[in-house]
Design a protein around this motif. Structure first.
Motif, PDB file in Angstrom:
ATOM      1  N   ILE A   1       0.840  -1.215   0.000  1.00 28.64           N
ATOM      2  CA  ILE A   1       0.000   0.000   0.000  1.00 28.64           C
ATOM      3  C   ILE A   1       0.868   1.255   0.000  1.00 28.64           C
ATOM      4  N   ASP A   2       1.938   1.262   0.796  1.00 30.10           N
ATOM      5  CA  ASP A   2       2.830   2.423   0.849  1.00 30.10           C
ATOM      6  C   ASP A   2       3.437   2.721  -0.520  1.00 30.10           C
ATOM      7  N   LYS A   3       3.825   1.659  -1.229  1.00 32.76           N
ATOM      8  CA  LYS A   3       4.417   1.877  -2.551  1.00 32.76           C
ATOM      9  C   LYS A   3       3.357   2.223  -3.585  1.00 32.76           C
ATOM     10  N   LEU A   4       2.168   1.639  -3.408  1.00 34.61           N
ATOM     11  CA  LEU A   4       1.083   1.905  -4.352  1.00 34.61           C
ATOM     12  C   LEU A   4       0.595   3.349  -4.233  1.00 34.61           C
ATOM     13  N   GLN A   5       0.700   3.928  -3.040  1.00 35.83           N
ATOM     14  CA  GLN A   5       0.240   5.299  -2.817  1.00 35.83           C
ATOM     15  C   GLN A   5       1.090   6.349  -3.532  1.00 35.83           C
ATOM     16  N   LEU A   6       2.208   5.932  -4.048  1.00 38.32           N
ATOM     17  CA  LEU A   6       3.035   6.856  -4.824  1.00 38.32           C
ATOM     18  C   LEU A   6       2.423   7.138  -6.185  1.00 38.32           C
ATOM     19  N   HIS A   7       1.397   6.343  -6.549  1.00 34.03           N
ATOM     20  CA  HIS A   7       0.720   6.525  -7.833  1.00 34.03           C
ATOM     21  C   HIS A   7      -0.657   7.117  -7.587  1.00 34.03           C
ATOM     22  N   GLY A   8      -1.120   7.965  -8.485  1.00 30.88           N
ATOM     23  CA  GLY A   8      -2.357   8.708  -8.268  1.00 30.88           C
ATOM     24  C   GLY A   8      -3.614   7.860  -8.207  1.00 30.88           C
ATOM     25  N   ASP A   9      -3.675   6.769  -8.926  1.00 33.83           N
ATOM     26  CA  ASP A   9      -4.907   5.985  -9.015  1.00 33.83           C
ATOM     27  C   ASP A   9      -4.907   4.781  -8.087  1.00 33.83           C
ATOM     28  N   TRP A  10      -4.183   4.849  -6.973  1.00 36.63           N
ATOM     29  CA  TRP A  10      -4.059   3.678  -6.103  1.00 36.63           C
ATOM     30  C   TRP A  10      -5.386   3.290  -5.463  1.00 36.63           C
ATOM     31  N   LYS A  11      -6.265   4.268  -5.192  1.00 36.56           N
ATOM     32  CA  LYS A  11      -7.558   3.950  -4.584  1.00 36.56           C
ATOM     33  C   LYS A  11      -8.421   3.099  -5.519  1.00 36.56           C
ATOM     34  N   ASP A  12      -8.318   3.366  -6.795  1.00 34.60           N
ATOM     35  CA  ASP A  12      -9.072   2.555  -7.757  1.00 34.60           C
ATOM     36  C   ASP A  12      -8.572   1.111  -7.765  1.00 34.60           C
ATOM     37  N   ASP A  13      -7.251   0.945  -7.642  1.00 33.20           N
ATOM     38  CA  ASP A  13      -6.687  -0.408  -7.606  1.00 33.20           C
ATOM     39  C   ASP A  13      -7.183  -1.173  -6.384  1.00 33.20           C
ATOM     40  N   VAL A  14      -7.206  -0.501  -5.231  1.00 31.72           N
ATOM     41  CA  VAL A  14      -7.676  -1.151  -4.005  1.00 31.72           C
ATOM     42  C   VAL A  14      -9.162  -1.471  -4.119  1.00 31.72           C
ATOM     43  N   ALA A  15      -9.950  -0.519  -4.628  1.00 34.44           N
ATOM     44  CA  ALA A  15     -11.397  -0.740  -4.763  1.00 34.44           C
ATOM     45  C   ALA A  15     -11.697  -1.898  -5.693  1.00 34.44           C
ATOM     46  N   GLU A  16     -10.904  -2.023  -6.751  1.00 30.61           N
ATOM     47  CA  GLU A  16     -11.108  -3.130  -7.692  1.00 30.61           C
ATOM     48  C   GLU A  16     -10.839  -4.481  -7.031  1.00 30.61           C
ATOM     49  N   LYS A  17      -9.773  -4.558  -6.240  1.00 30.25           N
ATOM     50  CA  LYS A  17      -9.439  -5.817  -5.572  1.00 30.25           C
ATOM     51  C   LYS A  17     -10.439  -6.153  -4.462  1.00 30.25           C
ATOM     52  N   MET A  18     -11.003  -5.121  -3.832  1.00 28.43           N
ATOM     53  CA  MET A  18     -11.895  -5.353  -2.697  1.00 28.43           C
ATOM     54  C   MET A  18     -13.358  -5.484  -3.105  1.00 28.43           C
ATOM     55  N   ALA A  19     -13.661  -5.303  -4.368  1.00 30.01           N
ATOM     56  CA  ALA A  19     -15.059  -5.322  -4.812  1.00 30.01           C
ATOM     57  C   ALA A  19     -15.752  -6.637  -4.457  1.00 30.01           C
ATOM     58  N   ALA A  20     -15.076  -7.742  -4.670  1.00 21.81           N
ATOM     59  CA  ALA A  20     -15.670  -9.052  -4.383  1.00 21.81           C
ATOM     60  C   ALA A  20     -15.476  -9.474  -2.934  1.00 21.81           C
ATOM     61  N   ARG A  21     -14.772  -8.668  -2.159  1.00 19.72           N
ATOM     62  CA  ARG A  21     -14.452  -9.049  -0.773  1.00 19.72           C
ATOM     63  C   ARG A  21     -15.194  -8.217   0.269  1.00 19.72           C
ATOM     64  N   LYS A  22     -15.775  -7.121  -0.121  1.00 12.97           N
ATOM     65  CA  LYS A  22     -16.286  -6.164   0.864  1.00 12.97           C
ATOM     66  C   LYS A  22     -17.405  -6.733   1.726  1.00 12.97           C
ATOM     67  N   GLU A  23     -18.086  -7.783   1.255  1.00 12.78           N
ATOM     68  CA  GLU A  23     -19.193  -8.341   2.030  1.00 12.78           C
ATOM     69  C   GLU A  23     -18.711  -9.212   3.194  1.00 12.78           C
ATOM     70  N   TRP A  24     -17.560  -9.842   3.037  1.00 16.39           N
ATOM     71  CA  TRP A  24     -17.136 -10.808   4.056  1.00 16.39           C
ATOM     72  C   TRP A  24     -15.748 -10.541   4.639  1.00 16.39           C
ATOM     73  N   TRP A  25     -14.922  -9.762   3.967  1.00 14.40           N
ATOM     74  CA  TRP A  25     -13.552  -9.539   4.422  1.00 14.40           C
ATOM     75  C   TRP A  25     -13.493  -8.851   5.796  1.00 14.40           C
ATOM     76  N   PRO A  26     -14.294  -7.813   6.046  1.00 18.20           N
ATOM     77  CA  PRO A  26     -14.239  -7.183   7.384  1.00 18.20           C
ATOM     78  C   PRO A  26     -14.574  -8.163   8.510  1.00 18.20           C
ATOM     79  N   ALA A  27     -15.540  -9.060   8.271  1.00 20.38           N
ATOM     80  CA  ALA A  27     -15.901 -10.032   9.305  1.00 20.38           C
ATOM     81  C   ALA A  27     -14.800 -11.055   9.547  1.00 20.38           C
ATOM     82  N   LEU A  28     -13.910 -11.210   8.577  1.00 23.81           N
ATOM     83  CA  LEU A  28     -12.803 -12.150   8.726  1.00 23.81           C
ATOM     84  C   LEU A  28     -11.635 -11.536   9.487  1.00 23.81           C
ATOM     85  N   HIS A  29     -11.432 -10.227   9.322  1.00 20.78           N
ATOM     86  CA  HIS A  29     -10.202  -9.621   9.853  1.00 20.78           C
ATOM     87  C   HIS A  29     -10.409  -8.485  10.863  1.00 20.78           C
TER      88      HIS A  29
END
Length: 427
Positions: free
Chosen positions: A353-381
């Motif tokens: 994340i620290d290295k990804l934040q050096l690029h302007g569109d890093w939030k889009d990358d995170v949102a794309e990866k978390m799209a299929a996880r947002k329903e259950w990932w918080p309950a796991l971690h």
């Protein structure tokens, strides 16, 4: 004991007030609700009193074994084979197989059994028929190896390799290959013993070196032939590679491992990729080739511990695409509960994340990866229970995870935070 419920037929309910055998056989039985496999062999109809006595004896053996009364089971087992003399040939083969399995199980648990008893029963079973000869030989060899009787095991392997019996030899082709493979493995064990013999130098003692090389040649010839056949040959591959590396044949060892890992005719085997990766690491192979192996391993086992290495390889790359791949690899690891409390994995995620934040569109990358996880990932971690445990037992992990909550779950109010734990304690 696991297969006894299937191999030993269910008990027959004899009616003390009715001597009719037909009523006994056709009596309705209560079906088990468990998903049992098909029985080892169907129960034949009771025709004679000898059939009834034989079935009853088998039930006594079964009951004694289930209650670990091994002496009683052995006494009944001594009588049981004598009752099978008038059975037809088709049943005879099944009965012999059942006798073999039960006898070995009893010998294995009987407090007074010894290796001589095992050898006698195995030899009797080998010569009771030819259809299971090689399988019985393999079981005998395994037992000898487990008890450290390598010389005896070698003799048994030699006898099994020379066994021929008409068309049966062709029918048992796969078992013959296993015999050949374990013969090579035993040659490797003897080779290791001579290589590691105390007080001897394999390089200064020509006689010892020559004898070692003889066992290497014997093992290599058979192993080279065996690993051409598709299958899972992990212990044999490792033995062969170790010997090749010892004699400086690194290129040949590398080819053996690459064929084993990438040959499409072989079943998918993550271990094959691990062995290739470890070999390449030992020989200072380039990062590109190491990443190629880990990429395939990630496809097969995204939760493998080597994915942490793969993540750091990608993280050290200057390409933005590789950093995005690293994010996906680490998140794939954290999808599995086994890595939930791993500080190293969470630190790696924070580095990504620290290295990804050096690029302007890093939030889009995170949102794309978390799209299929947002329903259950918080309950796991990020639950309150995990926050309490991490705060008390894993404070470093708590610190790393707390810094990532808003990044991966920006739309959710989480109870996973050090501040929340402090407020709860004050209340």
């Amino acid at each position: 004991m696991d297969d006894l419920e299937n191999e030993l037929r269910p008990p027959v309910q004899f009616n003390e007030h009715n001597d009719s055998l037909d009523n006994t056989v056709t009596q309705k039985k209560k079906r088990s609700r468990l998903p049992l496999a098909e029985p080892f062999m169907p129960a034949p109809p009771i025709k004679t009193s000898l059939d009834r006595t034989t079935r009853l004896c088998l039930e006594r053996i079964r009951g004694a074994m289930l209650h670990h009364r091994w002496q009683e089971a052995a006494e009944y087992m001594a009588c049981y084979p004598q009752m099978l003399q008038d059975r037809n040939l088709r049943r005879d083969v099944c009965d012999k197989e059942m006798i073999r399995r039960i006898s070995i199980e009893i010998f294995h648990h009987h407090p007074n059994s010894n290796m001589d008893d095992y050898n006698v029963i195995y030899e009797q079973m080998k010569h009771s028929g030819v259809t299971q000869y090689l399988m019985i030989c393999l079981e005998h060899i395994f037992h000898l190896l487990l008890n450290g009787q390598f010389e005896n095991a070698k003799r048994q392997l030699s006898a099994a390799q020379s066994w021929r019996y008409g068309k049966e030899s062709a029918r048992q082709h796969q078992k013959a290959k296993l015999i050949q493979a374990y013969s090579s493995l035993l040659d490797y064990i003897i080779w290791c013993d001579k290589k590691n013999a105390p007080g001897k130098s394999n390089f200064t003692d020509p006689g010892s070196n020559q004898e070692m090389h003889k066992y290497f040649r014997q093992a290599a010839v058979n192993l080279k032939e065996i690993i051409k056949h598709p299958g899972v040959w992990d212990p044999f591959i490792l033995s062969y590679v170790e010997m090749l590396e010892f004699y400086g044949a690194q290129e040949e060892a590398k080819k053996v491992l690459e064929d084993y890992a990438y040959d499409s005719t072989f079943p998918a085997n993550p271990n094959a990729l691990v062995y290739l990766y470890q070999f390449l690491q030992r020989h200072d192979t380039s990062k590109t080739k190491l990443m190629k192996v880990l990429k395939v391993l990630h496809y097969l086992v995204p939760s493998h511990e080597l994915m942490l290495d793969y993540s750091y390889f990608l993280l050290r790359s200057e390409k933005t695409g590789d950093i995005q791949k690293a994010l996906g690899v680490v998140l794939d690891m954290l999808d599995y509960a086994c890595w939930r409390t791993s500080l190293d994995v969470w630190k790696c995620l924070k580095d990504v994340i620290d290295k990804l934040q050096l690029h302007g569109d890093w939030k889009d990358d995170v949102a794309e990866k978390m799209a299929a996880r947002k329903e259950w990932w918080p309950a796991l971690h990020f639950t309150r229970l995990l926050a309490t445990e991490d705060a008390l037992q894993r404070p470093q992990l708590m610190e790393v995870k707390s810094s990532l909550t808003k990044i991966f779950c920006p739309e959710i109010t989480l109870t996973y935070s050090a501040g929340q734990i402090i407020r709860d304690e004050r209340i």
